[in-house]
Motif scaffolding. Structure first.
Motif, PDB file in Angstrom:
ATOM      1  N   ILE A 103       0.842  -1.206   0.000  1.00  0.00           N
ATOM      2  CA  ILE A 103       0.000   0.000   0.000  1.00  0.00           C
ATOM      3  C   ILE A 103       0.869   1.245   0.000  1.00  0.00           C
ATOM      4  CG2 ILE A 103      -1.664   1.340   1.352  1.00  0.00           C
ATOM      5  CD1 ILE A 103      -3.020  -1.272   2.112  1.00  0.00           C
ATOM      6  N   LYS A 104       1.968   1.223   0.782  1.00  0.00           N
ATOM      7  CA  LYS A 104       2.887   2.362   0.799  1.00  0.00           C
ATOM      8  C   LYS A 104       3.370   2.678  -0.608  1.00  0.00           C
ATOM      9  CE  LYS A 104       6.982   2.045   0.623  1.00  0.00           C
ATOM     10  NZ  LYS A 104       8.344   2.240   0.143  1.00  0.00           N
ATOM     11  N   GLN A 105       3.813   1.668  -1.324  1.00  0.00           N
ATOM     12  CA  GLN A 105       4.347   1.889  -2.670  1.00  0.00           C
ATOM     13  C   GLN A 105       3.249   2.324  -3.632  1.00  0.00           C
ATOM     14  OE1 GLN A 105       7.736   1.890  -2.977  1.00  0.00           O
ATOM     15  NE2 GLN A 105       7.144   3.030  -4.802  1.00  0.00           N
ATOM     16  N   GLN A 106       2.049   1.763  -3.481  1.00  0.00           N
ATOM     17  CA  GLN A 106       0.918   2.163  -4.323  1.00  0.00           C
ATOM     18  C   GLN A 106       0.632   3.650  -4.142  1.00  0.00           C
ATOM     19  OE1 GLN A 106      -2.882   0.644  -3.035  1.00  0.00           O
ATOM     20  NE2 GLN A 106      -3.907   1.248  -4.911  1.00  0.00           N
ATOM     21  N   ILE A 107       0.637   4.128  -2.906  1.00  0.00           N
ATOM     22  CA  ILE A 107       0.354   5.534  -2.617  1.00  0.00           C
ATOM     23  C   ILE A 107       1.436   6.429  -3.214  1.00  0.00           C
ATOM     24  CG2 ILE A 107       0.226   7.239  -0.748  1.00  0.00           C
ATOM     25  CD1 ILE A 107      -0.995   4.914   0.977  1.00  0.00           C
ATOM     26  N   ILE A 108       2.695   6.079  -2.989  1.00  0.00           N
ATOM     27  CA  ILE A 108       3.807   6.892  -3.516  1.00  0.00           C
ATOM     28  C   ILE A 108       3.757   6.945  -5.034  1.00  0.00           C
ATOM     29  CG2 ILE A 108       6.321   6.960  -3.781  1.00  0.00           C
ATOM     30  CD1 ILE A 108       6.483   6.046  -0.816  1.00  0.00           C
ATOM     31  N   ASP A 109       3.553   5.805  -5.664  1.00  0.00           N
ATOM     32  CA  ASP A 109       3.500   5.767  -7.136  1.00  0.00           C
ATOM     33  C   ASP A 109       2.279   6.499  -7.674  1.00  0.00           C
ATOM     34  OD1 ASP A 109       5.810   4.235  -7.083  1.00  0.00           O
ATOM     35  OD2 ASP A 109       4.769   2.325  -7.433  1.00  0.00           O
ATOM     36  N   MET A 110       1.137   6.271  -7.060  1.00  0.00           N
ATOM     37  CA  MET A 110      -0.116   6.833  -7.561  1.00  0.00           C
ATOM     38  C   MET A 110      -0.119   8.357  -7.529  1.00  0.00           C
ATOM     39  SD  MET A 110      -3.893   5.818  -6.242  1.00  0.00           S
ATOM     40  CE  MET A 110      -5.360   6.470  -6.996  1.00  0.00           C
ATOM     41  N   PHE A 111       0.408   8.949  -6.464  1.00  0.00           N
ATOM     42  CA  PHE A 111       0.332  10.398  -6.300  1.00  0.00           C
ATOM     43  C   PHE A 111       1.647  11.112  -6.605  1.00  0.00           C
ATOM     44  CE2 PHE A 111      -3.154   8.730  -3.667  1.00  0.00           C
ATOM     45  CZ  PHE A 111      -4.203   9.415  -4.275  1.00  0.00           C
ATOM     46  N   HIS A 112       2.546  10.427  -7.296  1.00  0.00           N
ATOM     47  CA  HIS A 112       3.851  10.985  -7.632  1.00  0.00           C
ATOM     48  C   HIS A 112       3.750  12.331  -8.349  1.00  0.00           C
ATOM     49  CE1 HIS A 112       7.556  11.456 -10.040  1.00  0.00           C
ATOM     50  NE2 HIS A 112       8.122  10.998  -8.936  1.00  0.00           N
ATOM     51  N   ASP A 113       2.777  12.477  -9.224  1.00  0.00           N
ATOM     52  CA  ASP A 113       2.647  13.711 -10.012  1.00  0.00           C
ATOM     53  C   ASP A 113       1.569  14.662  -9.484  1.00  0.00           C
ATOM     54  OD1 ASP A 113       4.676  12.949 -11.804  1.00  0.00           O
ATOM     55  OD2 ASP A 113       3.259  11.690 -12.900  1.00  0.00           O
ATOM     56  N   THR A 114       0.935  14.336  -8.373  1.00  0.00           N
ATOM     57  CA  THR A 114      -0.082  15.221  -7.794  1.00  0.00           C
ATOM     58  C   THR A 114       0.635  16.450  -7.246  1.00  0.00           C
ATOM     59  OG1 THR A 114      -1.426  13.298  -7.225  1.00  0.00           O
ATOM     60  CG2 THR A 114      -1.966  15.377  -6.112  1.00  0.00           C
ATOM     61  N   PRO A 115       0.224  17.645  -7.690  1.00  0.00           N
ATOM     62  CA  PRO A 115       0.995  18.844  -7.331  1.00  0.00           C
ATOM     63  C   PRO A 115       0.994  19.203  -5.845  1.00  0.00           C
ATOM     64  CG  PRO A 115      -0.934  19.425  -8.651  1.00  0.00           C
ATOM     65  CD  PRO A 115      -0.860  17.938  -8.610  1.00  0.00           C
ATOM     66  N   TYR A 116      -0.095  18.925  -5.138  1.00  0.00           N
ATOM     67  CA  TYR A 116      -0.183  19.288  -3.725  1.00  0.00           C
ATOM     68  C   TYR A 116      -0.418  18.032  -2.904  1.00  0.00           C
ATOM     69  CZ  TYR A 116      -0.409  24.017  -5.453  1.00  0.00           C
ATOM     70  OH  TYR A 116      -0.108  25.192  -6.074  1.00  0.00           O
ATOM     71  N   ARG A 117       0.435  17.828  -1.865  1.00  0.00           N
ATOM     72  CA  ARG A 117       0.358  16.622  -1.040  1.00  0.00           C
ATOM     73  C   ARG A 117       0.536  16.992   0.433  1.00  0.00           C
ATOM     74  NH1 ARG A 117       4.946  13.597  -4.315  1.00  0.00           N
ATOM     75  NH2 ARG A 117       4.654  15.079  -6.003  1.00  0.00           N
ATOM     76  N   LEU A 118      -0.336  16.446   1.261  1.00  0.00           N
ATOM     77  CA  LEU A 118      -0.262  16.673   2.702  1.00  0.00           C
ATOM     78  C   LEU A 118      -0.355  15.332   3.421  1.00  0.00           C
ATOM     79  CD1 LEU A 118      -0.310  18.764   5.092  1.00  0.00           C
ATOM     80  CD2 LEU A 118      -2.811  18.653   4.935  1.00  0.00           C
ATOM     81  N   ALA A 119       0.568  15.086   4.335  1.00  0.00           N
ATOM     82  CA  ALA A 119       0.563  13.866   5.141  1.00  0.00           C
ATOM     83  C   ALA A 119       0.270  14.246   6.587  1.00  0.00           C
ATOM     84  CB  ALA A 119       1.919  13.163   5.039  1.00  0.00           C
ATOM     85  N   CYS A 120      -0.718  13.596   7.190  1.00  0.00           N
ATOM     86  CA  CYS A 120      -1.121  13.910   8.567  1.00  0.00           C
ATOM     87  C   CYS A 120      -1.134  12.648   9.408  1.00  0.00           C
ATOM     88  CB  CYS A 120      -2.524  14.517   8.583  1.00  0.00           C
ATOM     89  SG  CYS A 120      -2.720  15.985   7.580  1.00  0.00           S
ATOM     90  N   THR A 121      -0.452  12.686  10.542  1.00  0.00           N
ATOM     91  CA  THR A 121      -0.489  11.571  11.478  1.00  0.00           C
ATOM     92  C   THR A 121      -0.203  12.088  12.878  1.00  0.00           C
ATOM     93  OG1 THR A 121       0.208   9.287  11.858  1.00  0.00           O
ATOM     94  CG2 THR A 121       1.929  10.866  11.255  1.00  0.00           C
ATOM     95  N   ALA A 122      -0.651  11.323  13.859  1.00  0.00           N
ATOM     96  CA  ALA A 122      -0.489  11.768  15.240  1.00  0.00           C
ATOM     97  C   ALA A 122       0.977  11.758  15.664  1.00  0.00           C
ATOM     98  CB  ALA A 122      -1.322  10.900  16.175  1.00  0.00           C
TER      99      ALA A 122
END
Length: 186
Positions: A103-122
């Motif tokens: 899933i980690k790799q799917q997320i990184i690959d899938m959104f590689h070209d998305t211009p704006y990215r935000l990661a949120c975790t506690a």
């Protein structure tokens, strides 16, 4: 900045922060944004959005996506086209922790070209450098491999043992602070 991480303790307002960020990105790009969250969090985020005046669309596939803020679950990401979004938010981005995870790799690959990215975790583990490296890679700041070769020394034959270079300690944390914020009290 466009690509950053919010590492904030529970109760510090990450949900409303990510909703505002997603709304602003949608306004700026003219494209919908998507929040990707664990199962059962979508409805909770929708309720929080309503409470703060945001309209949030819960989606199971690309055909459900509306203008503005959309939310889905990690488990059904394959039903979406990342190119159709101006921004993505990973809610509970600690899902990136497993550095060999599918899933980690799917997320990184899938959104590689998305211009704006935000990661949120506690709370990413402060000494789990692989998790920080995976967040950096998702955000497009630096790949995990580049991070390791820049700031770390390999301690022997087992590839899981990396040690922060003594002279690089301050530079490493300055680098993390250039793309992430860590809060325990707002």
């Amino acid at each position: 900045k466009g690509k950053c991480a919010l590492f904030e303790d529970c109760g510090t307002g990450k949900t409303v922060q990510q909703l505002e960020w997603a709304w602003q990105v949608s306004l700026h790009t003219g494209l919908p944004t998507i929040i990707v969250a664990p199962l059962a969090v979508a409805q909770q985020t929708k309720r929080e959005g309503t409470k703060f005046g945001y309209s949030v669309t819960v989606c199971r596939e690309q055909a459900d996506v509306q203008r503005g803020i959309n939310i889905t679950n990690y488990e059904i990401l394959e039903h979406f086209d990342a190119a159709k979004f101006g921004g993505v938010v990973l809610d509970e981005s600690s899902i990136l922790k497993a550095y060999t995870g599918k899933i980690k790799q799917q997320i990184i690959d899938m959104f590689h070209d998305t211009p704006y990215r935000l990661a949120c975790t506690a709370t990413p583990a402060p000494n789990d450098y692989m998790e920080l490296g995976n967040h950096s890679e998702f955000l497009g700041v630096m790949t995990r491999s580049e991070m390791l070769s820049t700031f770390f020394v390999h301690d022997g034959g087992d590839t899981s043992h990396w040690r922060l270079k003594g002279h690089a300690k301050n530079d490493f944390w300055k680098w993390v602070a250039s793309w992430a914020v860590v809060l325990s009290n707002p």
